[in-house]
Design a protein around this motif. Structure first.
Motif, PDB file in Angstrom:
ATOM      1  N   ASN A   1       0.817  -1.215   0.000  1.00 35.44           N
ATOM      2  CA  ASN A   1       0.000   0.000   0.000  1.00 35.44           C
ATOM      3  C   ASN A   1       0.852   1.266   0.000  1.00 35.44           C
ATOM      4  OD1 ASN A   1      -1.721  -2.037   2.122  1.00 35.44           O
ATOM      5  ND2 ASN A   1      -2.817  -1.205   0.356  1.00 35.44           N
ATOM      6  N   GLN A   2       1.999   1.201   0.673  1.00 32.11           N
ATOM      7  CA  GLN A   2       2.895   2.366   0.739  1.00 32.11           C
ATOM      8  C   GLN A   2       4.327   1.883   0.547  1.00 32.11           C
ATOM      9  OE1 GLN A   2       2.538   6.012   1.322  1.00 32.11           O
ATOM     10  NE2 GLN A   2       4.589   5.654   0.516  1.00 32.11           N
ATOM     11  N   LEU A   3       5.008   2.479  -0.422  1.00 33.68           N
ATOM     12  CA  LEU A   3       6.395   2.119  -0.716  1.00 33.68           C
ATOM     13  C   LEU A   3       7.334   3.098  -0.025  1.00 33.68           C
ATOM     14  CD1 LEU A   3       7.826  -0.017  -2.571  1.00 33.68           C
ATOM     15  CD2 LEU A   3       8.110   1.847  -4.226  1.00 33.68           C
ATOM     16  N   VAL A   4       8.389   2.550   0.582  1.00 34.17           N
ATOM     17  CA  VAL A   4       9.420   3.364   1.227  1.00 34.17           C
ATOM     18  C   VAL A   4      10.767   2.986   0.626  1.00 34.17           C
ATOM     19  CG1 VAL A   4      10.629   3.898   3.374  1.00 34.17           C
ATOM     20  CG2 VAL A   4       8.142   3.590   3.390  1.00 34.17           C
ATOM     21  N   ILE A   5      11.470   3.960   0.095  1.00 35.05           N
ATOM     22  CA  ILE A   5      12.831   3.758  -0.395  1.00 35.05           C
ATOM     23  C   ILE A   5      13.779   4.121   0.740  1.00 35.05           C
ATOM     24  CG2 ILE A   5      14.606   4.448  -2.049  1.00 35.05           C
ATOM     25  CD1 ILE A   5      12.417   2.940  -3.394  1.00 35.05           C
ATOM     26  N   ALA A   6      14.543   3.153   1.225  1.00 33.50           N
ATOM     27  CA  ALA A   6      15.546   3.415   2.252  1.00 33.50           C
ATOM     28  C   ALA A   6      16.900   3.565   1.574  1.00 33.50           C
ATOM     29  CB  ALA A   6      15.589   2.276   3.262  1.00 33.50           C
ATOM     30  N   THR A   7      17.641   4.585   1.945  1.00 32.83           N
ATOM     31  CA  THR A   7      18.965   4.790   1.375  1.00 32.83           C
ATOM     32  C   THR A   7      19.852   5.508   2.375  1.00 32.83           C
ATOM     33  OG1 THR A   7      20.218   5.805  -0.448  1.00 32.83           O
ATOM     34  CG2 THR A   7      18.238   6.959   0.285  1.00 32.83           C
ATOM     35  N   THR A   8      21.145   5.267   2.262  1.00 26.90           N
ATOM     36  CA  THR A   8      22.104   6.056   3.013  1.00 26.90           C
ATOM     37  C   THR A   8      22.448   7.292   2.193  1.00 26.90           C
ATOM     38  OG1 THR A   8      23.999   4.908   2.049  1.00 26.90           O
ATOM     39  CG2 THR A   8      23.044   3.965   4.054  1.00 26.90           C
ATOM     40  N   ALA A   9      23.312   8.136   2.753  1.00 28.85           N
ATOM     41  CA  ALA A   9      23.720   9.343   2.044  1.00 28.85           C
ATOM     42  C   ALA A   9      24.877   9.081   1.091  1.00 28.85           C
ATOM     43  CB  ALA A   9      24.097  10.433   3.048  1.00 28.85           C
ATOM     44  N   LEU A  10      25.082   7.833   0.706  1.00 30.43           N
ATOM     45  CA  LEU A  10      26.117   7.474  -0.250  1.00 30.43           C
ATOM     46  C   LEU A  10      25.516   7.441  -1.652  1.00 30.43           C
ATOM     47  CD1 LEU A  10      27.884   4.612   1.744  1.00 30.43           C
ATOM     48  CD2 LEU A  10      28.540   7.022   1.591  1.00 30.43           C
TER      49      LEU A  10
END
Length: 422
Positions: free
Chosen positions: A319-328
């Motif tokens: 239902n809800q997509l979350v993109i997780a990322t570091t600051a790299l």
């Protein structure tokens, strides 16, 4: 004119001061300016005859721990020139009374009146605005605790709005998938902390699910229950748990409750080869049906293999997509490529991508750049938020209470952005 005020403690002294100033305001029949200068800092307040207090300008904090007042000056409009050290300030503007309302014309008594129209024309007596709670933080909160009702600051109001957003319960279960095709992109910490925020503020019924067949570590970084069950142990029990006679407590044999953060974890098995724990689309759906039956919110830690059936079916149930990322750069680029690929996949995937929330975590203590990366996602996703560096996110068990206050506030804002899409 000088008055010495003594009290049992600092709060008592402040209460007596405000009591005296309110009395002077009543005598003057208008607001009185109260100028404070103590170890906490300097501030200017308008004290009204009814006890209402309004801040005039910003409060300037002093870098001291002592909270004993050193100087408080009041300046009633009628006697400002007689108060030593008090700046000349014009009297606070009095609020003008509202204009008299115009009486509506009365219909002839013989004319028929439709009840529904009359009901629509009047305001309901049951609709009442919820009164705003007084400030609880900083110097405003100090005044409130002393009995002086002061409105909260803009920062406190924003925090209250975020708390309200994550405290809601939605009609029907919701699945939130945390994704990025690159390893080390902070998917597992994002899954755990988001689940913790929603469970702590919104109550039970929150699951964090490690949907990873390539050595997922959500189980390693969260609290283990009184057993070592994984998703592979739950899979053969899905039909029984979906039957009418199944009870919610039956699921406790397969998930691991987080006693501090109040959510549950469905583990993968990181010590088994991926070939031994592959899950088909149909098997994922069976597991998802169980999760949706027993939990209102399901946070899925997705793993790195975007070609896996379990990953593909996860997207279908999201239902809800979350993109997780570091600051790299590499981590951010992988997240951006994933959003672009989903935008071209089909209509539903394109909607998920457009509504996605990007969480950019500062992964190195001495580095920066998280905000620049978040700004770069503005054309790809609905929201992009940043999380500051925090040692508690980089090793050991993930616990919300272990985070620094600034990190907690950032995760609350991130969770509120997720809640907007539910």
């Amino acid at each position: 004119m000088k008055h010495d005020v003594t009290g049992t403690d600092d709060a008592d002294v402040r209460t007596q001061i405000f009591s005296q100033v309110t009395g002077r305001a009543r005598m003057a029949g208008r607001p009185v300016l109260l100028v404070t200068d103590d170890a906490l800092g300097q501030g200017r307040l308008n004290v009204h005859p009814d006890g209402k207090v309004e801040a005039v300008g910003d409060f300037v904090y002093n870098e001291k721990d002592d909270t004993t007042p050193s100087r408080i000056v009041t300046a009633p409009p009628a006697a400002q020139s007689k108060v030593k050290d008090a700046p000349a300030v014009a009297p606070a503007a009095m609020i003008s009374p509202p204009p008299a309302t115009t009486r509506a014309a009365i219909k002839d008594a013989a004319e028929p009146v439709v009840t529904s129209e009359r009901r629509a024309a009047r305001a309901s007596f049951l609709v009442q605005e919820t009164p705003q709670e007084p400030a609880s933080r900083g110097w405003r909160g100090m005044l409130s605790r002393a009995g002086i009702q002061v409105a909260p600051s803009a920062e406190e109001m924003a925090e209250r709005a975020d708390v309200h957003a994550v405290s809601q319960h939605w009609a029907g279960p919701r699945t939130i998938s945390i994704v990025n095709g690159k390893g080390g992109a902070n998917k597992t910490p994002s899954t755990a902390i988001l689940a913790a925020v929603f469970a702590r503020y919104g109550g039970s019924g929150v699951l964090a699910w490690d949907n990873n067949e390539t050595r997922g570590t959500l189980g390693w970084r969260t609290e283990q229950g009184g057993h070592d069950a994984t998703v592979q142990d739950l899979l053969p029990q899905t039909n029984r748990l979906l039957s009418p006679g199944a009870q919610s407590s039956d699921l406790a044999h397969y998930v691991h409750h987080q006693t501090g953060d109040k959510y549950d974890v469905l583990r993968s098995n990181p010590i088994v080869l991926s070939a031994e724990q592959k899950i088909t689309r149909a098997e994922f759906d069976s597991l998802h049906q169980v999760a949706s039956k027993y939990f209102r919110l399901v946070f899925v830690d997705s793993g790195n293999d975007e070609s896996a059936e379990r990953w593909q079916q996860m997207i279908e149930r999201t239902n809800q997509l979350v993109i997780a990322t570091t600051a790299l750069d590499e981590s951010a680029e992988a997240g951006a490529l994933l959003l672009e690929a989903l935008a071209q996949r089909d209509e539903r995937s394109a909607q998920l991508a457009a509504n996605a929330v990007v969480i950019v975590s500062q992964s190195e203590k001495t580095a920066s750049g998280a905000q620049a990366i978040a700004d770069g996602f503005a054309v790809l996703a609905r929201r992009a938020v940043t999380i500051p560096y925090d040692d508690a996110l980089h090793g050991g068990k993930l616990r919300y209470d272990a985070l620094a206050p600034a990190t907690k506030r950032a995760w609350l804002a991130a969770a509120a952005a997720v809640a907007e899409g539910l």
